[in-house]
Design a protein around this motif. Structure first.
Motif, PDB file in Angstrom:
ATOM      1  N   ILE A  18     -12.286  -2.422  -8.723  1.00 14.69           N
ATOM      2  CA  ILE A  18     -12.550  -3.642  -9.487  1.00 14.69           C
ATOM      3  C   ILE A  18     -13.051  -4.746  -8.562  1.00 14.69           C
ATOM      4  O   ILE A  18     -13.982  -5.487  -8.892  1.00 14.69           O
ATOM      5  N   ARG A  19     -12.442  -4.852  -7.394  1.00  9.99           N
ATOM      6  CA  ARG A  19     -12.893  -5.840  -6.410  1.00  9.99           C
ATOM      7  C   ARG A  19     -14.335  -5.562  -6.000  1.00  9.99           C
ATOM      8  O   ARG A  19     -15.151  -6.483  -5.879  1.00  9.99           O
ATOM      9  N   SER A  20     -14.658  -4.288  -5.803  1.00  9.30           N
ATOM     10  CA  SER A  20     -16.012  -3.901  -5.417  1.00  9.30           C
ATOM     11  C   SER A  20     -17.016  -4.234  -6.518  1.00  9.30           C
ATOM     12  O   SER A  20     -18.129  -4.704  -6.246  1.00  9.30           O
ATOM     13  N   ILE A  21     -16.622  -4.007  -7.761  1.00  7.32           N
ATOM     14  CA  ILE A  21     -17.497  -4.325  -8.896  1.00  7.32           C
ATOM     15  C   ILE A  21     -17.683  -5.830  -9.015  1.00  7.32           C
ATOM     16  O   ILE A  21     -18.792  -6.334  -9.217  1.00  7.32           O
ATOM     17  N   ASP A  22     -16.597  -6.569  -8.872  1.00  2.00           N
ATOM     18  CA  ASP A  22     -16.656  -8.020  -8.996  1.00  2.00           C
ATOM     19  C   ASP A  22     -17.509  -8.650  -7.897  1.00  2.00           C
ATOM     20  O   ASP A  22     -18.235  -9.618  -8.146  1.00  2.00           O
ATOM     21  N   SER A  23     -17.430  -8.103  -6.697  1.00  3.32           N
ATOM     22  CA  SER A  23     -18.177  -8.669  -5.571  1.00  3.32           C
ATOM     23  C   SER A  23     -19.650  -8.277  -5.579  1.00  3.32           C
ATOM     24  O   SER A  23     -20.444  -8.833  -4.817  1.00  3.32           O
ATOM     25  N   GLY A  24     -20.018  -7.313  -6.424  1.00  4.85           N
ATOM     26  CA  GLY A  24     -21.404  -6.875  -6.483  1.00  4.85           C
ATOM     27  C   GLY A  24     -21.719  -5.713  -5.565  1.00  4.85           C
ATOM     28  O   GLY A  24     -22.864  -5.247  -5.521  1.00  4.85           O
ATOM     29  N   GLU A  25     -20.717  -5.218  -4.830  1.00  7.74           N
ATOM     30  CA  GLU A  25     -20.949  -4.052  -3.976  1.00  7.74           C
ATOM     31  C   GLU A  25     -21.270  -2.823  -4.820  1.00  7.74           C
ATOM     32  O   GLU A  25     -22.072  -1.972  -4.431  1.00  7.74           O
ATOM     33  N   THR A  26     -20.599  -2.736  -5.957  1.00  5.27           N
ATOM     34  CA  THR A  26     -20.859  -1.666  -6.923  1.00  5.27           C
ATOM     35  C   THR A  26     -21.313  -2.312  -8.228  1.00  5.27           C
ATOM     36  O   THR A  26     -20.670  -3.249  -8.708  1.00  5.27           O
ATOM     37  N   ILE A  27     -22.401  -1.835  -8.779  1.00  2.00           N
ATOM     38  CA  ILE A  27     -22.931  -2.408 -10.021  1.00  2.00           C
ATOM     39  C   ILE A  27     -22.927  -1.347 -11.115  1.00  2.00           C
ATOM     40  O   ILE A  27     -23.570  -0.300 -10.981  1.00  2.00           O
ATOM     41  N   LEU A  28     -22.193  -1.639 -12.178  1.00  3.14           N
ATOM     42  CA  LEU A  28     -22.097  -0.700 -13.298  1.00  3.14           C
ATOM     43  C   LEU A  28     -22.929  -1.135 -14.502  1.00  3.14           C
ATOM     44  O   LEU A  28     -23.064  -0.373 -15.462  1.00  3.14           O
ATOM     45  N   ASP A  29     -23.455  -2.352 -14.459  1.00  3.28           N
ATOM     46  CA  ASP A  29     -24.140  -2.900 -15.632  1.00  3.28           C
ATOM     47  C   ASP A  29     -25.270  -2.006 -16.116  1.00  3.28           C
ATOM     48  O   ASP A  29     -25.462  -1.823 -17.327  1.00  3.28           O
ATOM     49  N   ARG A  30     -26.031  -1.428 -15.185  1.00  2.00           N
ATOM     50  CA  ARG A  30     -27.167  -0.590 -15.579  1.00  2.00           C
ATOM     51  C   ARG A  30     -26.713   0.742 -16.164  1.00  2.00           C
ATOM     52  O   ARG A  30     -27.466   1.393 -16.888  1.00  2.00           O
ATOM     53  N   ALA A  31     -25.492   1.134 -15.846  1.00  2.00           N
ATOM     54  CA  ALA A  31     -24.990   2.429 -16.319  1.00  2.00           C
ATOM     55  C   ALA A  31     -24.247   2.314 -17.640  1.00  2.00           C
ATOM     56  O   ALA A  31     -24.421   3.142 -18.537  1.00  2.00           O
ATOM     57  N   ILE A  32     -23.410   1.280 -17.777  1.00  2.00           N
ATOM     58  CA  ILE A  32     -22.576   1.178 -18.981  1.00  2.00           C
ATOM     59  C   ILE A  32     -22.739  -0.152 -19.705  1.00  2.00           C
ATOM     60  O   ILE A  32     -22.179  -0.338 -20.785  1.00  2.00           O
ATOM     61  N   GLY A  33     -23.500  -1.077 -19.117  1.00  3.36           N
ATOM     62  CA  GLY A  33     -23.687  -2.379 -19.736  1.00  3.36           C
ATOM     63  C   GLY A  33     -22.711  -3.413 -19.193  1.00  3.36           C
ATOM     64  O   GLY A  33     -21.607  -3.075 -18.761  1.00  3.36           O
ATOM     65  N   GLN A  34     -23.116  -4.670 -19.233  1.00  3.23           N
ATOM     66  CA  GLN A  34     -22.286  -5.743 -18.687  1.00  3.23           C
ATOM     67  C   GLN A  34     -20.980  -5.905 -19.461  1.00  3.23           C
ATOM     68  O   GLN A  34     -19.919  -6.117 -18.869  1.00  3.23           O
ATOM     69  N   ALA A  35     -21.051  -5.794 -20.777  1.00  2.16           N
ATOM     70  CA  ALA A  35     -19.850  -5.980 -21.598  1.00  2.16           C
ATOM     71  C   ALA A  35     -18.783  -4.938 -21.267  1.00  2.16           C
ATOM     72  O   ALA A  35     -17.595  -5.263 -21.131  1.00  2.16           O
ATOM     73  N   ALA A  36     -19.198  -3.680 -21.122  1.00  7.08           N
ATOM     74  CA  ALA A  36     -18.247  -2.612 -20.801  1.00  7.08           C
ATOM     75  C   ALA A  36     -17.677  -2.789 -19.397  1.00  7.08           C
ATOM     76  O   ALA A  36     -16.497  -2.514 -19.153  1.00  7.08           O
ATOM     77  N   SER A  37     -18.509  -3.267 -18.481  1.00  9.46           N
ATOM     78  CA  SER A  37     -18.050  -3.507 -17.115  1.00  9.46           C
ATOM     79  C   SER A  37     -16.993  -4.605 -17.085  1.00  9.46           C
ATOM     80  O   SER A  37     -15.954  -4.482 -16.415  1.00  9.46           O
ATOM     81  N   GLU A  38     -17.230  -5.678 -17.820  1.00 11.04           N
ATOM     82  CA  GLU A  38     -16.263  -6.774 -17.882  1.00 11.04           C
ATOM     83  C   GLU A  38     -14.990  -6.346 -18.600  1.00 11.04           C
ATOM     84  O   GLU A  38     -13.888  -6.769 -18.233  1.00 11.04           O
ATOM     85  N   GLU A  39     -15.135  -5.504 -19.602  1.00 10.67           N
ATOM     86  CA  GLU A  39     -13.964  -5.017 -20.332  1.00 10.67           C
ATOM     87  C   GLU A  39     -13.080  -4.159 -19.431  1.00 10.67           C
ATOM     88  O   GLU A  39     -11.846  -4.205 -19.530  1.00 10.67           O
ATOM     89  N   LEU A  40     -13.690  -3.382 -18.547  1.00  9.10           N
ATOM     90  CA  LEU A  40     -12.927  -2.573 -17.596  1.00  9.10           C
ATOM     91  C   LEU A  40     -12.094  -3.472 -16.681  1.00  9.10           C
ATOM     92  O   LEU A  40     -10.906  -3.206 -16.449  1.00  9.10           O
ATOM     93  N   ILE A  41     -12.710  -4.535 -16.174  1.00  9.97           N
ATOM     94  CA  ILE A  41     -11.990  -5.459 -15.291  1.00  9.97           C
ATOM     95  C   ILE A  41     -10.834  -6.117 -16.039  1.00  9.97           C
ATOM     96  O   ILE A  41      -9.699  -6.173 -15.542  1.00  9.97           O
ATOM     97  N   LYS A  42     -11.110  -6.585 -17.230  1.00 15.04           N
ATOM     98  CA  LYS A  42     -10.077  -7.267 -18.013  1.00 15.04           C
ATOM     99  C   LYS A  42      -8.914  -6.336 -18.341  1.00 15.04           C
ATOM    100  O   LYS A  42      -7.741  -6.711 -18.200  1.00 15.04           O
ATOM    101  N   THR A  43      -9.223  -5.123 -18.776  1.00 13.53           N
ATOM    102  CA  THR A  43      -8.175  -4.166 -19.142  1.00 13.53           C
ATOM    103  C   THR A  43      -7.328  -3.788 -17.932  1.00 13.53           C
ATOM    104  O   THR A  43      -6.103  -3.638 -18.033  1.00 13.53           O
ATOM    105  N   THR A  44      -7.973  -3.655 -16.781  1.00 15.20           N
ATOM    106  CA  THR A  44      -7.245  -3.321 -15.555  1.00 15.20           C
ATOM    107  C   THR A  44      -6.267  -4.430 -15.180  1.00 15.20           C
ATOM    108  O   THR A  44      -5.106  -4.167 -14.840  1.00 15.20           O
TER     109      THR A  44
END
Length: 292
Positions: A149-175
């Motif tokens: 989650i830290r890696s995703i938040d910092s931009g080291e890992t980007i999931l937006d192109r794979a699952i979309g920004q909304a799903a990426s943010e939902e993963l962080i929130k749920t975690t």
């Protein structure tokens, strides 16, 4: 199927119905049968969770540090990440128990039908899933997830192109919501305090520096609550030495990684300073020298 079970609140009903009663002798066989069925169902659900969390970690490991996941990796993410709410449901699951009465629908019924009284007789939390789920292994794996989650938040890992920004943010929130549920039960934090300090506190400290205001506030609140519990716990006898070393490690971690930039946290918009001050108070009460 398990996700659907959680979404339809079946987990809540399983916990509610799992409250054991002492049936009359003529009803004991049917009651025992129902109880065993519930126990088997609960056991199956608990056994499924490590696999679900493992699949999520595997999918995130494959894309760690990548900004353009492949088609296969994106497919794996779309299959595994939507299962994260199952973890949240099982960790947060709790119900108010009702005192049941057992009756027969007709004189030929083989097994009793459980009917719950409309008036709540006794309020008490039934913890069926959480004590079996929140283990040392679970918290260790959760710490790994928090690092992703830290890696995703910092931009080291980007999931937006794979699952979309909304799903990426939902993963962080749920975690983050999952660990919030754990912090509501201080006994769990104290039982696994070393794992919490080693695996969970470091990525939480990093997330306090997030550019996203929501994640920064959420992480600071979790860190504040966790630190307050760990530092305020009273220990006895032979536990004192281990607890002292543990507290010193926690204080050093916060002092070295968080306090040097604490001025920016205190000057952030409300309500960030409130949780920042709460953390500062906990540190000061335990060790005034640590914040000088």
């Amino acid at each position: 199927m398990l996700l659907f079970t959680c979404q339809t609140r079946l987990i809540m009903y399983i916990e509610r119905d799992s409250r054991k009663t002492m049936p009359r002798k003529d009803q004991q066989g049917g009651s025992e049968y129902l109880s065993k069925c519930l126990d088997l169902l609960i056991y199956h659900i608990v056994q499924e969770l490590p696999g679900i969390l493992g699949d999520i970690l595997s999918a995130l490991t494959n894309v760690s540090g990548r900004k353009h996941p492949s088609t296969i990796q994106a497919k794996q993410l779309k299959m595994c990440l939507p299962m994260m709410p199952v973890v949240l449901h099982l960790v947060t699951s709790q119900v108010d128990s009702f005192s049941p009465k057992i009756c027969y629908t007709n004189s030929y019924s083989k097994f009793p039908k459980i009917e719950f009284l409309s008036i709540m007789i006794k309020r008490s939390e039934i913890e069926v899933f959480r004590p079996q789920i929140v283990t040392k292994e679970f918290l260790f794996n959760y710490g790994i997830l928090l690092e992703f989650i830290r890696s995703i938040d910092s931009g080291e890992t980007i999931l937006d192109r794979a699952i979309g920004q909304a799903a990426s943010e939902e993963l962080i929130k749920t975690t983050l919501l999952t660990f919030e549920a754990v912090t509501e039960h201080p006994s769990l934090l104290m039982t696994h305090r070393l794992t919490v300090e080693d695996s969970i506190v470091p990525p939480l400290v990093s997330l306090v520096h997030s550019q996203n205001v929501e994640w920064r506030l959420f992480s600071l609140r979790l860190l504040s609550e966790t630190t307050s519990v760990l530092l305020s716990h009273k220990v006895m006898g032979e536990e004192k030495g281990e607890s002292l070393n543990s507290n010193n490690k926690l204080l050093s971690l916060i002092r070295d990684l968080l306090l040097p930039q604490y001025e920016h946290v205190l000057l952030a918009p409300d309500p960030v300073p409130m949780y920042a001050l709460r953390l500062l108070v906990a540190l000061t009460e335990h060790s005034p020298a640590s914040v000088r």
